[in-house]
Design an enzyme around this catalytic site. Structure first.
Site, PDB file in Angstrom:
ATOM      1  N   SER A  25       0.905  -1.252  -0.017  1.00  0.00           N
ATOM      2  CA  SER A  25      -0.039   0.035  -0.081  1.00  0.00           C
ATOM      3  C   SER A  25       0.823   1.202   0.072  1.00  0.00           C
ATOM      4  O   SER A  25       2.010   1.225   0.409  1.00  0.00           O
ATOM      5  CB  SER A  25      -0.998   0.055   1.278  1.00  0.00           C
ATOM      6  OG  SER A  25      -1.470   1.316   1.453  1.00  0.00           O
ATOM      7  N   TYR A  79      -2.382  -0.520  10.133  1.00  0.00           N
ATOM      8  CA  TYR A  79      -2.418  -0.900   9.044  1.00  0.00           C
ATOM      9  C   TYR A  79      -1.233  -0.544   8.472  1.00  0.00           C
ATOM     10  O   TYR A  79      -0.588  -1.251   7.655  1.00  0.00           O
ATOM     11  CB  TYR A  79      -3.654  -0.021   8.103  1.00  0.00           C
ATOM     12  CG  TYR A  79      -3.932  -0.561   6.684  1.00  0.00           C
ATOM     13  CD1 TYR A  79      -4.281  -1.831   6.139  1.00  0.00           C
ATOM     14  CD2 TYR A  79      -3.353   0.325   5.728  1.00  0.00           C
ATOM     15  CE1 TYR A  79      -4.429  -2.163   5.084  1.00  0.00           C
ATOM     16  CE2 TYR A  79      -3.474   0.010   4.577  1.00  0.00           C
ATOM     17  CZ  TYR A  79      -3.929  -1.357   3.994  1.00  0.00           C
ATOM     18  OH  TYR A  79      -4.050  -1.532   2.696  1.00  0.00           O
TER      19      TYR A  79
END
Length: 232
Positions: free
Chosen positions: A139, A150
């Site tokens: 990501s 995350y």
């Protein structure tokens, strides 16, 4: 590189980037093994792709026994694994202080440990056959953190892939890390997003591009962003 006749294993294949990637690889001629938890959804996708190309294997990447069964079934059925796309992921949007510890663990177990365990299980087949492609879906948060847990998992994915690349490149295993910007998936509510998010098929196209490069070409860490993200 022609993908006809190759075998691709895609995790997180029941929706989003994983589903789009499975469809794209099948279009390129791959035998695609679809791995995710939602069996009914996998069956639907496999039927839409065509059972001559797509093979669903319900799998929870947080359970090592299911990972071993997935890789064993794939190698026994098709003789090996040429491409692994590790796309399974979860995202909890709340700030860290508002998440439960179960939320924290789940993100680490799926996004990082799940990816590492699947990769570990696939590597022997690739090393025995003289090579293969591992594509990890990371990501943009691995470079521009937007949430503590995350982002930490995606930093971990990038670090794992950097080290793994050095370990296996001489054995013909190519490791590519894709870092998409925002993508329209089930992982978040897009009603409050004011930019142009990527379609999963656009990330899938980047996966296909990566694994069809000549054997001596590796893309390393490959950002995939929409133009309005680049301009920010």
């Amino acid at each position: 590189m022609d993908l006809s006749g190759t075998v691709a294993l895609v995790t997180g294949a029941s929706s989003g980037i994983g589903e789009a990637t499975a469809r794209a690889l099948a279009d390129e001629g791959c035998e695609v093994v679809l791995a995710a938890r939602r069996e009914t959804r996998l069956e639907t996708i496999a039927n839409e792709i065509g059972r001559e190309r797509a093979h669903p294997v319900p799998t929870d990447v947080t359970k090592e026994s299911e990972i071993e069964a997935l890789v064993e079934e794939t190698t026994e059925t098709f003789g090996g694994i040429d491409v692994l796309v590790a796309s399974a992921g979860v995202l909890v949007m709340e700030p860290t202080a508002e998440q439960s510890r179960a939320d924290l663990r789940r993100q680490v177990e799926v996004n990082l440990l799940g990816l590492m365990n699947v990769t570990h299980a696939v590597l022997p087949s690739m090393l025995d056959s003289g090579g293969g492609d591992i594509v990890a879906i990371s990501s943009m948060n691995a470079r521009n953190p937007a949430g503590g847990v995350y982002s930490a998992t995606k930093f971990g994915v990038n670090g794992f892939c950097r080290g793994l690349r050095k370990e296996v490149s001489d054995a013909g295993v190519r490791v590519t890390t894709l870092m998409p910007g925002p993508v329209v998936t089930e992982m978040r509510d897009w009603e409050d997003w004011d930019g142009r998010a990527l379609d999963p098929s656009e990330v899938a196209a980047a996966v296909v591009f990566a694994v069809t490069r000549p054997d001596h070409v590796t893309l390393l860490e490959f950002p995939v962003h929409s133009t309005d993200m680049v301009s920010q």
